[in-house]
Design a protein around this motif. Structure first.
Motif, PDB file in Angstrom:
ATOM      1  N   SER A 118       1.101   2.691  13.628  1.00 28.98           N
ATOM      2  CA  SER A 118       1.876   3.473  12.656  1.00 28.98           C
ATOM      3  C   SER A 118       1.007   3.812  11.456  1.00 28.98           C
ATOM      4  CB  SER A 118       3.086   2.667  12.197  1.00 28.98           C
ATOM      5  OG  SER A 118       3.700   3.304  11.086  1.00 28.98           O
ATOM      6  N   ASP A 119       1.259   4.954  10.856  1.00 29.68           N
ATOM      7  CA  ASP A 119       0.560   5.338   9.637  1.00 29.68           C
ATOM      8  C   ASP A 119       1.360   4.980   8.396  1.00 29.68           C
ATOM      9  OD1 ASP A 119      -0.839   8.364  11.084  1.00 29.68           O
ATOM     10  OD2 ASP A 119      -1.541   6.296  11.076  1.00 29.68           O
ATOM     11  N   THR A 120       2.353   4.173   8.539  1.00 32.92           N
ATOM     12  CA  THR A 120       3.228   3.830   7.418  1.00 32.92           C
ATOM     13  C   THR A 120       3.202   2.333   7.187  1.00 32.92           C
ATOM     14  OG1 THR A 120       4.670   5.704   7.894  1.00 32.92           O
ATOM     15  CG2 THR A 120       5.579   3.932   6.562  1.00 32.92           C
ATOM     16  N   GLN A 121       2.925   1.935   5.953  1.00 34.57           N
ATOM     17  CA  GLN A 121       2.968   0.526   5.601  1.00 34.57           C
ATOM     18  C   GLN A 121       3.962   0.332   4.466  1.00 34.57           C
ATOM     19  OE1 GLN A 121      -0.802  -0.854   3.979  1.00 34.57           O
ATOM     20  NE2 GLN A 121      -1.302   1.171   3.265  1.00 34.57           N
ATOM     21  N   TYR A 122       4.557  -0.836   4.447  1.00 41.40           N
ATOM     22  CA  TYR A 122       5.573  -1.154   3.450  1.00 41.40           C
ATOM     23  C   TYR A 122       5.076  -2.339   2.641  1.00 41.40           C
ATOM     24  CZ  TYR A 122       8.433   1.916   6.247  1.00 41.40           C
ATOM     25  OH  TYR A 122       8.909   3.016   6.919  1.00 41.40           O
ATOM     26  N   PHE A 123       5.177  -2.193   1.321  1.00 41.42           N
ATOM     27  CA  PHE A 123       4.637  -3.187   0.420  1.00 41.42           C
ATOM     28  C   PHE A 123       5.685  -4.181  -0.054  1.00 41.42           C
ATOM     29  CE2 PHE A 123       0.268  -2.196  -0.653  1.00 41.42           C
ATOM     30  CZ  PHE A 123       0.120  -0.937  -0.108  1.00 41.42           C
ATOM     31  N   GLY A 124       5.209  -5.388  -0.341  1.00 40.60           N
ATOM     32  CA  GLY A 124       6.016  -6.364  -1.056  1.00 40.60           C
ATOM     33  C   GLY A 124       5.901  -6.138  -2.552  1.00 40.60           C
ATOM     34  N   PRO A 125       6.605  -6.963  -3.342  1.00 40.93           N
ATOM     35  CA  PRO A 125       6.611  -6.783  -4.796  1.00 40.93           C
ATOM     36  C   PRO A 125       5.343  -7.273  -5.483  1.00 40.93           C
ATOM     37  CG  PRO A 125       7.934  -8.670  -4.202  1.00 40.93           C
ATOM     38  CD  PRO A 125       7.506  -8.034  -2.916  1.00 40.93           C
ATOM     39  N   ARG A 149       1.287  -5.852  12.063  1.00 36.11           N
ATOM     40  CA  ARG A 149       0.120  -5.735  11.175  1.00 36.11           C
ATOM     41  C   ARG A 149       0.504  -6.174   9.764  1.00 36.11           C
ATOM     42  NH1 ARG A 149      -2.956  -0.462  13.214  1.00 36.11           N
ATOM     43  NH2 ARG A 149      -3.920  -1.455  15.021  1.00 36.11           N
ATOM     44  N   TYR A 195      -1.342  -6.619   5.793  1.00 30.62           N
ATOM     45  CA  TYR A 195      -2.478  -6.261   4.936  1.00 30.62           C
ATOM     46  C   TYR A 195      -2.376  -6.999   3.604  1.00 30.62           C
ATOM     47  CZ  TYR A 195      -2.753  -2.122   8.006  1.00 30.62           C
ATOM     48  OH  TYR A 195      -2.847  -1.280   9.087  1.00 30.62           O
ATOM     49  N   TYR A 203      -6.937  -7.438   6.806  1.00 28.17           N
ATOM     50  CA  TYR A 203      -5.710  -7.214   7.544  1.00 28.17           C
ATOM     51  C   TYR A 203      -5.710  -8.006   8.850  1.00 28.17           C
ATOM     52  CZ  TYR A 203      -6.930  -3.935  11.400  1.00 28.17           C
ATOM     53  OH  TYR A 203      -7.398  -3.368  12.556  1.00 28.17           O
ATOM     54  N   PHE A 234      -8.280  -2.619  -0.648  1.00 27.91           N
ATOM     55  CA  PHE A 234      -8.110  -3.360   0.597  1.00 27.91           C
ATOM     56  C   PHE A 234      -8.917  -4.654   0.561  1.00 27.91           C
ATOM     57  CE2 PHE A 234      -7.649  -4.035   5.074  1.00 27.91           C
ATOM     58  CZ  PHE A 234      -8.883  -4.483   5.520  1.00 27.91           C
ATOM     59  N   PHE A 256      -6.166   1.431   4.946  1.00 24.11           N
ATOM     60  CA  PHE A 256      -5.771   2.542   4.096  1.00 24.11           C
ATOM     61  C   PHE A 256      -6.623   2.527   2.825  1.00 24.11           C
ATOM     62  CE2 PHE A 256      -1.875   3.748   6.320  1.00 24.11           C
ATOM     63  CZ  PHE A 256      -1.657   2.633   7.106  1.00 24.11           C
ATOM     64  N   TYR A 259      -3.993  -6.627  -0.361  1.00 25.30           N
ATOM     65  CA  TYR A 259      -4.691  -5.762  -1.294  1.00 25.30           C
ATOM     66  C   TYR A 259      -4.755  -6.463  -2.647  1.00 25.30           C
ATOM     67  CZ  TYR A 259      -3.712  -1.791   1.848  1.00 25.30           C
ATOM     68  OH  TYR A 259      -3.630  -0.929   2.917  1.00 25.30           O
ATOM     69  N   GLN A 297      -0.560   9.152   2.744  1.00 30.88           N
ATOM     70  CA  GLN A 297       0.727   8.696   2.219  1.00 30.88           C
ATOM     71  C   GLN A 297       0.753   8.871   0.703  1.00 30.88           C
ATOM     72  OE1 GLN A 297      -1.277   6.305   4.063  1.00 30.88           O
ATOM     73  NE2 GLN A 297      -0.400   7.256   5.879  1.00 30.88           N
ATOM     74  N   LEU A 353      -1.202  -7.771  -3.542  1.00 22.87           N
ATOM     75  CA  LEU A 353      -0.143  -7.091  -2.810  1.00 22.87           C
ATOM     76  C   LEU A 353      -0.275  -7.325  -1.317  1.00 22.87           C
ATOM     77  CD1 LEU A 353      -0.396  -3.693  -4.694  1.00 22.87           C
ATOM     78  CD2 LEU A 353       1.593  -5.179  -4.744  1.00 22.87           C
ATOM     79  N   SER A 364      -4.010  10.663   8.429  1.00 23.76           N
ATOM     80  CA  SER A 364      -2.726  10.767   7.745  1.00 23.76           C
ATOM     81  C   SER A 364      -2.918  10.427   6.281  1.00 23.76           C
ATOM     82  CB  SER A 364      -1.682   9.823   8.350  1.00 23.76           C
ATOM     83  OG  SER A 364      -2.035   8.484   8.082  1.00 23.76           O
ATOM     84  N   GLU A 405       5.657  -4.064 -10.013  1.00 22.31           N
ATOM     85  CA  GLU A 405       6.249  -3.984  -8.676  1.00 22.31           C
ATOM     86  C   GLU A 405       5.229  -3.451  -7.678  1.00 22.31           C
ATOM     87  OE1 GLU A 405       9.686  -5.601 -10.007  1.00 22.31           O
ATOM     88  OE2 GLU A 405       9.259  -5.065  -7.915  1.00 22.31           O
ATOM     89  N   GLY A 406       5.532  -3.597  -6.383  1.00 27.32           N
ATOM     90  CA  GLY A 406       4.671  -3.027  -5.363  1.00 27.32           C
ATOM     91  C   GLY A 406       4.930  -1.542  -5.182  1.00 27.32           C
ATOM     92  N   PRO A 407       3.976  -0.815  -4.601  1.00 28.64           N
ATOM     93  CA  PRO A 407       4.181   0.619  -4.350  1.00 28.64           C
ATOM     94  C   PRO A 407       5.328   0.837  -3.364  1.00 28.64           C
ATOM     95  CG  PRO A 407       1.863  -0.006  -4.106  1.00 28.64           C
ATOM     96  CD  PRO A 407       2.642  -1.266  -4.184  1.00 28.64           C
ATOM     97  N   PRO A 449      -4.550   0.091  -5.385  1.00 28.27           N
ATOM     98  CA  PRO A 449      -4.826  -1.118  -4.598  1.00 28.27           C
ATOM     99  C   PRO A 449      -6.148  -1.003  -3.839  1.00 28.27           C
ATOM    100  CG  PRO A 449      -2.556  -0.385  -4.278  1.00 28.27           C
ATOM    101  CD  PRO A 449      -3.252   0.698  -5.033  1.00 28.27           C
TER     102      PRO A 449
END
Lengths: 113, 111
Positions: A99-106, A31, A33, A48, A45, B99, A35, B33, A91, B31, B41-43, A43
């Motif tokens: 998953s309920d967790t997302q990881y962002f880029g810079p 996945r 996304y 995605y 949305f 989200f 933003y 976060q 972003l 959920s 920077e990004g979060p 952010p």
């Protein structure tokens, strides 16, 4: 480093020009996304993808915005005929489906003059 | 109107003080976060809470998810200057894959 990467980090353009941003997600994440974040806000949305399919687009995403993820890996976000109101941080984030967790880029900071 | 309201918007405290940041909604989330973001920077993800009433601790940070899964809080004990940043909460609703973010709490910890 296997985190989310975005390119470029900064882009300054003149009103009316087209710009394209790239996002490379964490390699096993299906996945992705996009933003937009303006100063002092969280952010918002935009859209995605799951693999190469674009599954949802926000109403914020006007016809001037298009995103692709052709091979289910990296993604591009293009803005045509940029306007000053497009100035923001764009972003990208990735996650595993379910998953309920997302990881962002810079992020890519866009300034439209 | 944002789906998630964060309060306070701004917080300026001295090093060593305690603080609590709130994230509230009328919607139920599967959920929630918490992220910290530095300028330009990004979060960066701090924690994910998924069970109503859940409490998670990360060193001096304590996160709680409300029993009804509509709200959350972040408590920082003995704040340090390195805690300075924008704290964002984000919720994921049942059967949705996107989200929703709050507008953030900007924390400044003074030495």
């Amino acid at each position: 480093d296997t985190g989310v990467s975005q390119d470029p980090r900064h882009k300054i353009t003149k009103r009316g020009q087209n710009v394209t941003f790239r996002c490379d997600p964490i390699s096993e994440h299906n996945r992705l996304y996009w933003y937009r974040q303006t100063l002092g806000q969280g952010p918002e949305f935009l859209t995605y993808f799951q693999n190469e399919a674009q599954l949802e687009k926000s109403r914020l995403l006007s016809d001037r915005f298009s995103a692709e993820r052709p091979k289910g890996s990296f993604s591009t976000l293009e803005i045509q005929r940029t306007e000053q109101g497009d100035s923001a941080m764009y972003l990208c984030a990735s996650s595993l489906a379910g998953s309920d967790t997302q990881y962002f880029g810079p992020g890519t900071r866009l300034t439209v003059l | 109107t944002q789906l998630l309201e964060q309060s306070p918007q701004f917080l300026s405290i001295q090093e060593g003080e305690n603080l609590t940041v709130y994230c509230n909604s009328s919607s139920v989330f599967s959920s929630l976060q918490w992220y910290r973001q530095e300028p330009g920077e990004g979060p960066v993800l701090l924690v994910t809470v998924v069970t109503g009433g859940e409490v998670k601790k990360l060193k001096r940070l304590t996160f709680q998810f409300g029993d009804a899964r509509k709200d959350s809080s972040l408590h920082i004990t003995a704040a340090q200057t390195g805690d300075t940043g924008l704290y964002l909460c984000a919720g994921k609703k049942y059967n949705f894959n996107k989200f929703y973010f709050g507008s953030g709490t900007k924390l400044n910890v003074k030495p």
